[in-house]
Design a protein around this motif. Structure first.
Motif, short mmCIF file in Angstrom:
data_model
loop_
_atom_site.label_atom_id
_atom_site.label_comp_id
_atom_site.label_asym_id
_atom_site.label_seq_id
_atom_site.Cartn_x
_atom_site.Cartn_y
_atom_site.Cartn_z
N ALA A 79 70.57 41.05 136.95
CA ALA A 79 71.93 41.42 136.53
C ALA A 79 72.81 41.79 137.72
CB ALA A 79 71.86 42.60 135.56
N GLY A 80 72.19 42.11 138.84
CA GLY A 80 72.97 42.47 140.02
C GLY A 80 72.89 43.95 140.35
N LYS A 81 71.91 44.65 139.82
CA LYS A 81 71.78 46.08 140.08
C LYS A 81 71.47 46.35 141.55
CE LYS A 81 68.36 46.46 137.18
NZ LYS A 81 68.25 45.06 136.71
N THR A 82 70.41 45.69 142.04
CA THR A 82 70.03 45.90 143.43
C THR A 82 71.15 45.48 144.37
OG1 THR A 82 67.72 45.56 142.86
CG2 THR A 82 68.31 45.31 145.16
N THR A 83 71.77 44.36 144.08
CA THR A 83 72.86 43.88 144.93
C THR A 83 73.99 44.90 144.98
OG1 THR A 83 72.23 41.64 144.30
CG2 THR A 83 74.36 41.90 145.37
N SER A 84 74.31 45.50 143.85
CA SER A 84 75.36 46.53 143.83
C SER A 84 74.97 47.72 144.70
CB SER A 84 75.61 47.03 142.40
OG SER A 84 75.93 45.97 141.56
N LEU A 85 73.72 48.16 144.53
CA LEU A 85 73.26 49.32 145.31
C LEU A 85 73.24 49.01 146.80
CD1 LEU A 85 70.41 50.79 143.08
CD2 LEU A 85 72.69 51.69 143.45
N ARG A 86 72.87 47.79 147.15
CA ARG A 86 72.90 47.40 148.57
C ARG A 86 74.31 47.51 149.12
NH1 ARG A 86 68.16 44.87 150.46
NH2 ARG A 86 66.95 43.93 148.79
N MET A 87 75.29 47.11 148.33
CA MET A 87 76.67 47.20 148.81
C MET A 87 77.10 48.66 148.95
SD MET A 87 78.78 44.01 147.23
CE MET A 87 78.11 43.92 145.59
N LEU A 88 76.67 49.48 147.99
CA LEU A 88 77.02 50.91 148.08
C LEU A 88 76.45 51.52 149.35
CD1 LEU A 88 76.50 52.17 144.41
CD2 LEU A 88 78.64 51.59 145.56
N LEU A 89 75.24 51.11 149.72
CA LEU A 89 74.59 51.69 150.90
C LEU A 89 75.00 51.00 152.20
CD1 LEU A 89 71.03 52.21 149.41
CD2 LEU A 89 72.53 54.01 150.26
N GLY A 90 75.87 50.01 152.10
CA GLY A 90 76.34 49.34 153.31
C GLY A 90 75.32 48.36 153.89
N ARG B 271 83.14 53.34 148.22
CA ARG B 271 83.27 54.57 148.99
C ARG B 271 82.28 55.59 148.48
NH1 ARG B 271 87.60 54.89 152.16
NH2 ARG B 271 89.01 53.12 152.00
N LEU B 272 81.60 56.24 149.43
CA LEU B 272 80.70 57.33 149.09
C LEU B 272 81.35 58.59 149.63
CD1 LEU B 272 77.34 55.65 150.18
CD2 LEU B 272 78.39 55.64 147.93
N PHE B 273 81.65 59.52 148.77
CA PHE B 273 82.39 60.72 149.16
C PHE B 273 83.64 60.33 149.97
CE2 PHE B 273 77.99 62.25 148.67
CZ PHE B 273 78.20 63.18 147.67
N GLY B 274 84.26 59.25 149.55
CA GLY B 274 85.52 58.84 150.17
C GLY B 274 85.38 58.03 151.45
N ARG B 275 84.12 57.71 151.84
CA ARG B 275 83.95 56.98 153.10
C ARG B 275 83.28 55.63 152.84
NH1 ARG B 275 81.52 61.67 156.92
NH2 ARG B 275 82.62 60.66 158.61
N ASP B 276 83.81 54.63 153.51
CA ASP B 276 83.32 53.27 153.30
C ASP B 276 82.20 52.94 154.29
OD1 ASP B 276 82.89 50.54 153.26
OD2 ASP B 276 84.99 50.06 152.83
N PRO B 277 80.98 52.69 153.80
CA PRO B 277 79.86 52.45 154.73
C PRO B 277 80.05 51.18 155.58
CG PRO B 277 79.16 52.17 152.44
CD PRO B 277 80.55 52.69 152.40
N ILE B 278 80.82 50.23 155.10
CA ILE B 278 81.03 49.02 155.91
C ILE B 278 81.94 49.35 157.10
CG2 ILE B 278 82.06 46.70 155.91
CD1 ILE B 278 79.38 46.80 154.50
N GLU B 279 82.96 50.17 156.83
CA GLU B 279 83.89 50.51 157.91
C GLU B 279 83.33 51.59 158.83
OE1 GLU B 279 87.51 51.64 156.01
OE2 GLU B 279 87.85 49.60 155.25
#
Ligand SMILES: Nc1ncnc2c1ncn2[C@@H]1O[C@H](COP(=O)(O)OP(=O)(O)OP(=O)(O)O)[C@@H](O)[C@H]1O
Ligand SMILES: [Mg+2]
Lengths: 290, 337
Positions: free
Chosen positions: B44-55, B65-73
């Motif tokens: 369904a894309g669960k792992t893929t979503s979590l990977r994006m959240l964790l950068g 954004r995690l606590f307002g901060r973007d892990p990619i940036e």
């Protein structure tokens, strides 16, 4: 897990801004990881065993080592042993030993699926990669020092540390010869690090340790092949394989710096782009494995 | 940026792989202090979503954004106070559990090293801490993954199917641990394909299917939102199905091995019972079905375009797992008609 044990509590107050991990700290752990892996010892082991075999076979046979500079002097002074060893094995053995580790150091994390583990901590990707680069270079230095050092030690113990005859036919006192030997190793290290950089690049890009090790070695051998094709002679000064001979300039009198200077910039032309591409790829890549 | 900084705020996340869109415009807001379920079937894309959240991977569109901060940036700085793992946690097989945690603690900086003993004790691995991870069982690795996350003293935990592959006791312990961490004030987002797990642990949930969020909201609201369904058992299900088909106001008829189910209002059900008896169909049970999350899940995540079961007694959309829980609920409330 026991429900009774207490979990570390989440503090409501904003935590003290923690000490950020340094590249040095990560580097130390990269070395510890190398220390815990068998392949490390495979490389270092051959860096020790081959000089031993060489000196032992010299002791068992009486024939001369022909066709190589310093070959005639190997039984006159232990100081002649490291140069002969380097000449014999420079384009394949040390590159092989170095790519064995440099080609694995990033891809290994892909294979183990541990990239996602270390990239979800408090370190930036470039810190990890630079620490790995430093560890790969450290390994190259260690392998080279062991290789030449064991040869020198055994040769010296057996044949003594007598003066060395330079490539120009002059005699060099043992002390100065030792210093020149150190400088030669440094000169040899330049293309070796460039090769390590290529192996690192392949390790990062292919994400496959075997492909990276073989790829780096192939690159080295193909360049050597190009160097012996007569029609391509104009290429030879710019091939990385050629730079593995530059150190010999130091064992002439007067020292011939030209090949060393060329080795420095040619190696940089191979090594620095490889490092930049490898680092960029690592920083930007999607971590999907594991 | 909004005035309140949420532990997780994702907007319009998209990730494509060749021809598949693994994550398709996902918006997520996880508020502090919640246990948030991310529910979806395989792929369904669960792992893929979590990977994006964790950068770990870059979104093709949108941002997280995690606590307002973007892990990619912002890289690792955005993961301050965040811990977790995607898929099975992985460690260096040639190092012991303790050495692995020491390595993690170095990568965490700060005082993470002081928490190693506690973390190992929390997941009951103290006795095996000097064994190489190579020899660890799946469940032990899973626990070590939790220990590694706890080293970071997180305010937000992202867990990808934390109970997958654990034995029943391991599952229970893991759920207890999640509850306890949540009680300690840690915000938890966990993905799962076990509806019971989400029902048990989570306050809010998102249900994903083919990369899209098809439901987002509170658990209770979700349960309430479904129309009333009834289960019907008769002496002749084929005839009964025909009667149902001709009865106005009856919808979503499904036929399974253990009878029929349909959606209807109470008044219609009364009329229906008479119609059934008049057609010579004997009723053995006609009960309101408590919509379990599991049923809802199948309803939401499976293709409505599937061929509807004919009277052949085929299982159709009713999965064995769904039957077991739904069936038990129906039996518990069985009313003589
Ligand atoms: N690296 C990748 N390359 C190609 N396709 C991928 C990749 N990662 C994920 N996908 C695809 O994206 C979709 C979502 O995968 P994902 O792993 O996120 O699912 P999931 O919800 O975690 O499933 P599961 O419950 O099985 O863990 C799948 O169709 C998968 O094939
Ligand atoms: Mg998954």
């Amino acid at each position: 897990m026991s429900a009774t044990a207490s979990a570390p509590r989440a503090t409501a107050a904003p935590r003290a801004h923690s000490r950020r991990p340094s590249i040095a700290g990560i580097y130390v752990w990269e070395l510890r990881k190398l220390r815990a892996q068998k392949r490390t010892y495979l490389g270092l082991g051959s860096a020790v065993v081959i000089p031993v075999i060489f000196v032992v076979s010299l002791m068992l046979q009486s024939g001369d080592v022909n066709d190589v500079p310093f070959g005639r002097y190997v039984r006159q002074t232990g100081l002649a042993i490291p140069p002969v060893l380097l000449l014999f094995s420079s384009i394949w053995l040390l590159p092989l030993i170095v790519s064995l580790v440099a080609g694995d150091i990033v891809a290994n994390e892909d294979g183990n699926g541990t990239l996602k583990t270390i990239l979800t901590r408090s370190v930036d990707r470039q810190q990890i990669w630079l620490a790995k680069m430093l560890a790969a270079f450290t390994y190259a230095v260690l392998a080279l020092v062991l290789f030449a050092g064991v040869g020198l030690l055994l040769g010296g113990l057996r044949y003594g540390f007598h003066p060395l005859t330079s490539l120009s036919g002059t005699r060099i006192g043992a002390g100065r010869a030792l210093a020149l030997m150190g400088a030669s190793l440094l000169a040899y290290l330049i293309p070796l690090c460039a090769l390590a950089a290529i192996a690192l690049l392949l390790s990062t890009v292919t994400r496959n340790s075997a492909a990276a090790v073989v790829g780096a070695l192939m690159a080295s051998l193909i360049m050597q092949l190009l160097g012996v094709i007569s029609g391509l002679g104009f290429l030879k000064p710019y091939l990385l394989s050629t730079q593995f001979d530059a150190w010999q300039g130091l064992l002439r009198e007067p020292a011939d710096w030209a090949p060393i200077v060329r080795s420095a910039w040619v190696s940089a032309c191979y090594g620095i782009p490889a490092l930049l591409i490898g680092l960029t790829n690592f920083v930007r890549r999607d971590v999907t494995g594991g | 940026m909004s005035a309140v900084v949420h532990p997780i705020e994702a907007r319009g996340l998209v990730k494509r792989y060749d021809h598949i869109t693994a994550v398709d415009h996902v918006d997520l807001t996880v508020e502090a202090g919640t246990v948030y379920g991310y529910l979806g079937p395989n792929g369904a894309g669960k792992t893929t979503s979590l990977r994006m959240l964790l950068g770990l991977i870059r979104p093709d569109e949108g941002s997280a954004r995690l606590f307002g901060r973007d892990p990619i940036e912002e890289g690792a700085a955005a993961l301050e106070g965040v811990a977790g793992f995607v898929e099975a946690p992985r460690f260096y097989p040639y190092l012991s559990a303790r050495r692995n945690l020491e390595l993690m603690a170095t990568l965490d900086g700060g005082d993470a090293g002081d928490r190693i003993d506690d973390a190992l004790a929390t997941v009951d691995l103290t006795e095996r801490e000097d064994d190489k991870v190579k020899g660890y069982s799946h469940g032990m690795r899973q626990r070590l993954g939790i220990a590694a996350a706890l080293l970071r003293d997180p305010r937000l935990l992202l867990l990808d199917e934390p109970t997958t592959g654990l034995d029943p006791a391991g599952m229970r312990d893991m759920r207890q641990l999640v509850r306890r961490l949540a009680a300690d004030g840690i915000t938890v987002m966990l993905s799962s394909h076990l509806m019971t797990e989400v029902e048990e642990l989570c306050d809010r949930l998102a249900i994903v299917r083919s990369g899209r969020v098809i439901y987002e909201g509170g658990l209770t609201e979700l349960l309430r939102s479904t129309g009333q369904r009834y289960r019907l058992r008769t002496t002749d299900d084929r005839r009964a199905a025909e009667v149902l088909a001709h009865q106005g106001g009856v919808g979503e008829v499904e036929q399974g091995e253990d009878g029929l189910s349909f959606a209807a209002d109470e008044g219609i059900v009364a009329e229906l019972s008479i119609a059934l008896v008049e057609s010579g169909v004997g009723l053995t049970a006609l009960v309101p079905a408590a919509a379990s999350l599991e049923d809802l899940f199948f309803e939401l995540t499976e293709d409505a375009a599937e061929p509807s079961p004919s009277g052949s007694g085929s299982v159709g959309r009713t999965r064995p797992e769904a039957r077991s829980s739904g069936g038990a609920a129906a039996l518990g409330e069985q009313v003589r008609s």
